[in-house]
Enzyme design. Structure first.
Site, PDB file in Angstrom:
ATOM      1  N   TYR A 180     -11.331 -17.161  16.927  1.00  0.00           N
ATOM      2  CA  TYR A 180     -11.954 -16.490  18.066  1.00  0.00           C
ATOM      3  C   TYR A 180     -11.498 -17.054  19.402  1.00  0.00           C
ATOM      4  O   TYR A 180     -11.710 -16.426  20.448  1.00  0.00           O
ATOM      5  CB  TYR A 180     -13.483 -16.550  17.956  1.00  0.00           C
ATOM      6  CG  TYR A 180     -14.029 -15.528  16.992  1.00  0.00           C
ATOM      7  CD1 TYR A 180     -14.459 -14.282  17.435  1.00  0.00           C
ATOM      8  CD2 TYR A 180     -14.100 -15.796  15.633  1.00  0.00           C
ATOM      9  CE1 TYR A 180     -14.947 -13.330  16.552  1.00  0.00           C
ATOM     10  CE2 TYR A 180     -14.579 -14.852  14.737  1.00  0.00           C
ATOM     11  CZ  TYR A 180     -15.003 -13.625  15.194  1.00  0.00           C
ATOM     12  OH  TYR A 180     -15.468 -12.681  14.311  1.00  0.00           O
ATOM     13  N   ARG A 235     -23.651  -2.043  19.060  1.00  0.00           N
ATOM     14  CA  ARG A 235     -22.440  -2.828  19.297  1.00  0.00           C
ATOM     15  C   ARG A 235     -21.453  -2.065  20.181  1.00  0.00           C
ATOM     16  O   ARG A 235     -20.827  -2.646  21.070  1.00  0.00           O
ATOM     17  CB  ARG A 235     -21.793  -3.188  17.967  1.00  0.00           C
ATOM     18  CG  ARG A 235     -20.481  -3.935  18.118  1.00  0.00           C
ATOM     19  CD  ARG A 235     -19.964  -4.450  16.795  1.00  0.00           C
ATOM     20  NE  ARG A 235     -18.679  -5.102  16.955  1.00  0.00           N
ATOM     21  CZ  ARG A 235     -18.041  -5.765  16.001  1.00  0.00           C
ATOM     22  NH1 ARG A 235     -18.584  -5.842  14.794  1.00  0.00           N
ATOM     23  NH2 ARG A 235     -16.877  -6.347  16.223  1.00  0.00           N
ATOM     24  N   CYS A 274     -21.255 -19.607   9.555  1.00  0.00           N
ATOM     25  CA  CYS A 274     -20.127 -18.755   9.893  1.00  0.00           C
ATOM     26  C   CYS A 274     -19.029 -19.050   8.883  1.00  0.00           C
ATOM     27  O   CYS A 274     -18.907 -20.188   8.419  1.00  0.00           O
ATOM     28  CB  CYS A 274     -19.649 -19.048  11.319  1.00  0.00           C
ATOM     29  SG  CYS A 274     -18.289 -17.977  11.860  1.00  0.00           S
ATOM     30  N   ASP A 275     -18.256 -18.042   8.548  1.00  0.00           N
ATOM     31  CA  ASP A 275     -17.200 -18.270   7.562  1.00  0.00           C
ATOM     32  C   ASP A 275     -15.859 -18.642   8.176  1.00  0.00           C
ATOM     33  O   ASP A 275     -14.938 -19.046   7.466  1.00  0.00           O
ATOM     34  CB  ASP A 275     -17.030 -17.040   6.658  1.00  0.00           C
ATOM     35  CG  ASP A 275     -16.647 -15.787   7.429  1.00  0.00           C
ATOM     36  OD1 ASP A 275     -16.936 -15.717   8.630  1.00  0.00           O
ATOM     37  OD2 ASP A 275     -16.068 -14.871   6.816  1.00  0.00           O
TER      38      ASP A 275
END
Length: 457
Positions: A251, A94, A169-170
């Protein structure tokens, strides 16, 4: 019933085992769910040993039998459910992804833009291998994917296993819950809740939220204190959200406030660097002091939750995430909600990553039927059933179409091992403004990360 967790050395595993243990004792939200066998699969023996030590230390009463393995042929047979939580290349991978973007003046976030696509390039091959292994060894399993970037990985795996792959997805359901909390909706009124949410993973909008048949979003937008209390509003701004007329997934901060996101990331270590350092310290501590493994995990888990999406907050608030902001319960709760609905025929309304035409209609008519999108679904023992949503239009539709076209190119590039398609995917992303920079990013990813290079060998 057997659950196999791929990525079983991962950080969130103890939280899942805790919930399953409570369920087996008849307590908690899943009293009818009886998972008596859990197999943890991981290619990293060190991480797997650490998780087994944590579970032994915590010693949950009524825990299912838990076994670890590094052999996928031992992990999958008999699995009723498979949770795919693989992290190919781990936090070190990452960090490389993030710097492939940041070193060229681009966003380096794990799931958004070039950082997310580099993550996809190193993950798609193993994800497809897992899907093919599941098709051989447990063809009737439900595969619940929360390997990021979840939309891309889910779409690729569905090309092998079809509609039995569901991405989760949360953040969307967390947005719903935070809205209900901001308006102090009593628990007894939340049994009759419906919502209109549409988009892609990490790129969606909550456009209505009804309680008892009445949309409460206009009430939220009219209440400055309530709207301002929400994490999304503090990151993006209440005026912008009112102008949108919808609540954006958190996001979207990276799109709407790109300049601010870049400035804040450059002020600090990246999220990947923070997690790399934290997790290395955590795994070292667990393996050195098995007797303290449970306490070590509890402390590290709390710190990780408190610092999530820190770049969306002011510097002096990076480590102080509000309790009300952590309202989704995490990926593990969404996965368990989905498994519970499918296994026990307990109806649930969720927001999931599914095919655009899974409901027998096109949720977003301008996309392909096989494109994976994120929409509300009703779930029961008969399966996952997308709910019709209002049309997506304007700038939101344009952004979704643009990003989905890039995602499709990423999948094609990985499947065909085609570098040209890969840099074209990077170049077409809305946050990238130069073809030459896109080429440079891909060249750096291939040069510095052997796992990305392997995707194109």
């Amino acid at each position: 019933m057997q659950l196999t967790i791929v990525g079983g050395g991962g950080f969130r595993v103890p939280a899942m085992i805790d919930v399953l243990a409570r369920s087996r004792s008849g307590r908690g939200d899943y009293a009818s769910l009886d998972v008596d066998r859990v197999i943890l699969f991981d290619t990293d023996v060190r991480r797997l040993d650490a998780m087994m030590a944590v579970l032994s230390s915590l010693d949950f009463p009524h825990s299912p039998t838990v076994r670890g393995t590094t052999n996928i042929s031992e992990a999958l047979p008999g699995a009723d459910f498979v949770f795919s939580a693989m992290r190919v290349g781990g936090t070190c991978g990452r960090v490389l992804d993030e710097h492939c973007g940041l070193d060229h003046g681009l966003l380096g976030q794990e799931t958004v833009g070039v950082g997310g696509y580099c993550y996809a390039f190193r993950s798609l091959g193993p994800a497809l291998e897992l899907a093919r292994a599941a098709a051989r060894l447990c063809p009737n399993t439900w595969l619940i994917n929360f390997t990021n970037p979840a939309g891309i990985i889910t779409q690729a795996m569905r090309s092998v296993l079809g509609e039995r792959v569901i991405g989760i997805c949360d953040t969307p359901i967390g947005l719903v819950n935070r809205t209900l909390n901001a308006l102090n909706i009593p628990e007894e009124e939340r049994a009759d809740v419906s919502f209109d949410y549409v988009g892609l993973n990490h790129l969606g909008w909550l456009r209505s939220l009804s309680v008892g048949g009445h949309d409460i979003l206009p009430r939220l937008f009219a209440d400055e204190a309530a709207l301002g209390s929400m994490e999304e509003s503090r990151a993006i701004g209440t005026d912008w959200i009112r102008a949108l007329g919808a609540l954006p997934n958190e996001y979207l901060f990276y799109y709407y406030c790109h300049r601010e996101a870049m400035a804040r990331i450059h002020q600090d270590q990246t999220r990947g660097e923070y997690l790399r350092d934290q997790q290395e310290a955590f795994y070292n501590a667990v393996l050195s002091h098995h007797e303290q493994a449970g306490r070590t995990w509890i402390d590290a888990f709390a710190d990780r939750e408190a610092t999530y999406m820190a770049e969306a907050r002011d510097v002096d608030k990076r480590s102080g995430r509000r309790a009300e902001d952590i309202a989704g319960g995490g990926y593990q709760k969404v996965a368990l909600d989905l498994m519970n609905a499918l296994a026990t025929n307990t109806p649930a309304r969720m927001i999931l990553n599914v095919g655009n035409s899974d409901g027998g209609f096109s949720s977003i008519p301008t996309l392909l039927d096989t494109d994976v999108i994120e929409v509300p679904c009703d779930v029961d023992a008969s399966g996952v059933h997308p709910i019709p949503v209002a049309p997506l239009s304007g700038a939101a539709l344009g952004l979704v179409q643009s990003v989905k076209a890039c995602e499709n190119l990423v999948i094609d590039a990985a499947r065909e091992r085609d570098r040209t398609l890969a840099w074209q995917a990077l170049a077409l992303h809305p946050l990238v403004d130069s073809v030459n920079v896109a080429r440079d990013v891909l060249d750096q990813a291939i040069r510095t990360n052997p796992l990305v290079a392997a995707a194109f060998d």
